[in-house]
Write a protein that holds these residues in place. Sequence first.
Motif, PDB file in Angstrom:
ATOM      1  N   GLY A 121      83.410  46.078  77.554  1.00 38.20           N
ATOM      2  CA  GLY A 121      84.450  46.781  78.292  1.00 38.20           C
ATOM      3  C   GLY A 121      85.537  47.274  77.360  1.00 38.20           C
ATOM      4  N   HIS A 122      86.660  47.634  77.945  1.00 33.88           N
ATOM      5  CA  HIS A 122      87.779  48.137  77.160  1.00 33.88           C
ATOM      6  C   HIS A 122      88.493  47.011  76.423  1.00 33.88           C
ATOM      7  N   GLY A 123      88.950  47.320  75.226  1.00 39.69           N
ATOM      8  CA  GLY A 123      89.818  46.433  74.478  1.00 39.69           C
ATOM      9  C   GLY A 123      91.091  47.174  74.128  1.00 39.69           C
ATOM     10  N   SER A 124      92.129  46.431  73.805  1.00 44.03           N
ATOM     11  CA  SER A 124      93.385  47.036  73.371  1.00 44.03           C
ATOM     12  C   SER A 124      94.184  45.985  72.622  1.00 44.03           C
ATOM     13  N   GLN A 125      95.479  46.243  72.454  1.00 42.69           N
ATOM     14  CA  GLN A 125      96.376  45.305  71.792  1.00 42.69           C
ATOM     15  C   GLN A 125      97.694  45.247  72.544  1.00 42.69           C
ATOM     16  N   GLU A 141      94.894  40.924  70.063  1.00 39.51           N
ATOM     17  CA  GLU A 141      93.790  41.668  70.650  1.00 39.51           C
ATOM     18  C   GLU A 141      93.638  41.212  72.099  1.00 39.51           C
ATOM     19  N   ILE A 142      93.372  42.139  72.991  1.00 37.94           N
ATOM     20  CA  ILE A 142      93.198  41.786  74.396  1.00 37.94           C
ATOM     21  C   ILE A 142      91.938  42.450  74.948  1.00 37.94           C
ATOM     22  N   PHE A 143      91.285  41.736  75.859  1.00 33.82           N
ATOM     23  CA  PHE A 143      90.148  42.271  76.599  1.00 33.82           C
ATOM     24  C   PHE A 143      90.644  42.571  78.007  1.00 33.82           C
ATOM     25  N   ASP A 147      90.929  44.039  86.871  1.00 35.31           N
ATOM     26  CA  ASP A 147      92.220  44.105  87.559  1.00 35.31           C
ATOM     27  C   ASP A 147      93.393  44.116  86.589  1.00 35.31           C
ATOM     28  N   VAL A 148      93.152  44.589  85.341  1.00 33.58           N
ATOM     29  CA  VAL A 148      94.244  44.647  84.372  1.00 33.58           C
ATOM     30  C   VAL A 148      95.357  45.551  84.895  1.00 33.58           C
ATOM     31  N   ALA A 161      95.839  40.840  81.493  1.00 30.42           N
ATOM     32  CA  ALA A 161      95.044  41.001  80.269  1.00 30.42           C
ATOM     33  C   ALA A 161      94.586  39.635  79.769  1.00 30.42           C
ATOM     34  N   ILE A 162      93.420  39.600  79.138  1.00 34.33           N
ATOM     35  CA  ILE A 162      92.896  38.361  78.554  1.00 34.33           C
ATOM     36  C   ILE A 162      93.165  38.398  77.055  1.00 34.33           C
ATOM     37  N   VAL A 163      94.009  37.511  76.584  1.00 30.39           N
ATOM     38  CA  VAL A 163      94.470  37.505  75.194  1.00 30.39           C
ATOM     39  C   VAL A 163      93.505  36.687  74.335  1.00 30.39           C
TER      40      VAL A 163
END
Length: 720
Positions: A121-125, A141-143, A147-148, A161-163
């Motif tokens: 899926g999408h990742g970000s920071q 880094e976050i996944f 429902d983000v 977000a999942i850190v």
Amino acid sequence: MPTITYRYFRYWWLSSLLWLLMLSNAIANYALLVGVSHYDNLKPEQQLIGPVNDVHLMRQVLLAKGFADARIQVLTNTNEARLPADLSNALSPTRNNIFKALDELIKKVTPPDFVYLHFSGHGSQQPSHNKSITEPDGLDEIFLPSDVGRWEDSIGQVRNAIVDDEIQDKLTALRNRAKFVWIVFDSCHSGTMTRAITVTGVQTRRVEMDDLGIPKTKQLVRSNPSLIRGVSRRQESLLDESAAKLEKGHWVAFYAAQTTETTPEMLLPVNYAQQRHYGLFTYTLAEVLSRYDNATYREAAQWILNRYKAQELDKPTPLFEGHLDTVIFDSTTAKISSKWPLIASPNGDKFKIKAGQLYQLYEGSRFAVYPNLMSTRILGYLEITQAKPFESILQSIPYAGKARLTQVPSAAFAELIAPRFNFTLQVALPPDRGSFADKLTPILTTLSADIPQIKWVKTDSAIADVRLAIQNNKLWLLPPNGELIITGSGRTPAIRLDKTDRQLREVLSDSFKRIAHAHNLLRLAIGMTRLGQQSPIQISLQITQAGKSYPFPRERIPILQTDDEVKVKLENVSNQAVDLTLLDIDSQYRIEPIFPTLEETSNRIEAKKLIELPLSICVGDVHKDEFENRLICLPDPEKTGLSHLVFIAVQAQPNTMNANFTFLAQQALPPERDVSQLTADQKALDALFVDAVFTGEQRAVIRRQQLQQADMQVFSWEMN
């Protein structure tokens, strides 16, 4: 009814108790597969397609590897139009469901168990709460679950977000409960890529911090510039040893991209009518898991990296860490898949095996048919007419004195005897740029007759080996990712357009031939690599930089510079002599023989013999200094990029000439081509593709058979 004596009852009771104890300590394989394609709070253009296909694919792979269906949990979006039937009962990949599934796993597993975790899926920071060295860039880094939400100052993070720190805590708990934990992330972390061409069907799995509402003032990166290539990834590890004190189980982590890169999803597999969107990393991982049963994680990492480089993918660069020298799934099986049960159609005109493109089987691959696994009697031969990801359709062919098969025993199996590889060069046409495009159209058309293996694809095609672009009165030969480097190190090859049609056709034909030749040699080498299998030649490389030596890292692409040294150690561990050829393929498509270097030098390595080859790295041109009678390096900052060392080992046959493949050598493709740069003698350019190398020669059959039976290995590094 017979009487059971006490003695026999005692033996029965003890054996039953022993069986129950063994059963209680049996290894159980668990998996949690998370694929997030739909996001409630993201823009329509940020929705993904591939993650739901990723988890479906990995579920099939794991089932084939012996995982029990009941122990594979899938979290994915069930509102997808093309949702596979076996995922219809999946739970939504929300933050709460993901952590609930992880907590349930922690309660279930026991020390002998194996746990596989997959996140697509999408990742970000986001700005980090942890100011320690574990986050040197000041960012977590976050996944992103389905429902983000957006950034909230009140909690100092992106809602739901999942850190990475949270995942590390769960993994620590799992490692305290299980024997082995393997986690895979097919998501982006950070970074952007400049593209000269927009590619349809390719989407990066990254959401920018702006899109999550993170204020600009909080996006400032405090990292050291030396981290730009993610070399210090261990400092940011989700499984950082210093942060987890009580772990008992071993672990491995595979990441699809470095912290400065994005990772794509695209339509796969190549040349298959019913393509689906998959994460490139997930699909490549599925290939290696399907084909090999006894590779270590480190060998799998090397194969994945080589697979990327065979497709000229400079970015992303996957990362691998943990106990990489363990055999995948902790398996003790020692074999490579090459035999499959044969299923015949009712009328006997078609056959099927449960293996396909994921097993590196393609149309034209040839099989011998045996009545059962114990027999050595060949009944006949089959050839693949259609290769799907998990199965292939075959038809009988007359071959080697055997007639066509019309029926086979129920226990019959097929064994691969002649693999076939896709040696088509897919060239994406240039975007419409006015008169230059009009001028090129007839030229490109005539090239099809000169090089029939070329397949022209649309400008925005998701898959292409070479992409053409017109800019600054030049035709640029872009890599598959469409990246254009106009000046400086590693610049993109270009052809001047101010020439006659005939001149342009000659230069283009020559350029495509060189590219195809290098591409297909590398493809063949990757396809013939035998991971985890006892090879007749044991290869080890030692790198020396600034006086310090270390083993060649198979799990990453090392960066080498002028004056670095690579010592190659080759040991023939078999009881039979082996003919060895060593070739170097550089970023300019040059193929240079490394061993043997002279025609009079024998490349035959006798049984149980060890040889060493010292290599000096030169980022530039090597010239012989006649005065000092030695080779000197003239550095050239433009001659950087990837370099591949290809080993071709063939068991020597008695009373035959040495198998020597140095004739595959060719000159480099200059950064900017002009007609005057063409040479009259282009050795090996008639050998566009490996199949074509052997046609029209007396030794054609011998050489083809030698390559099909060869053990080939590839080691890649980056020249800087």
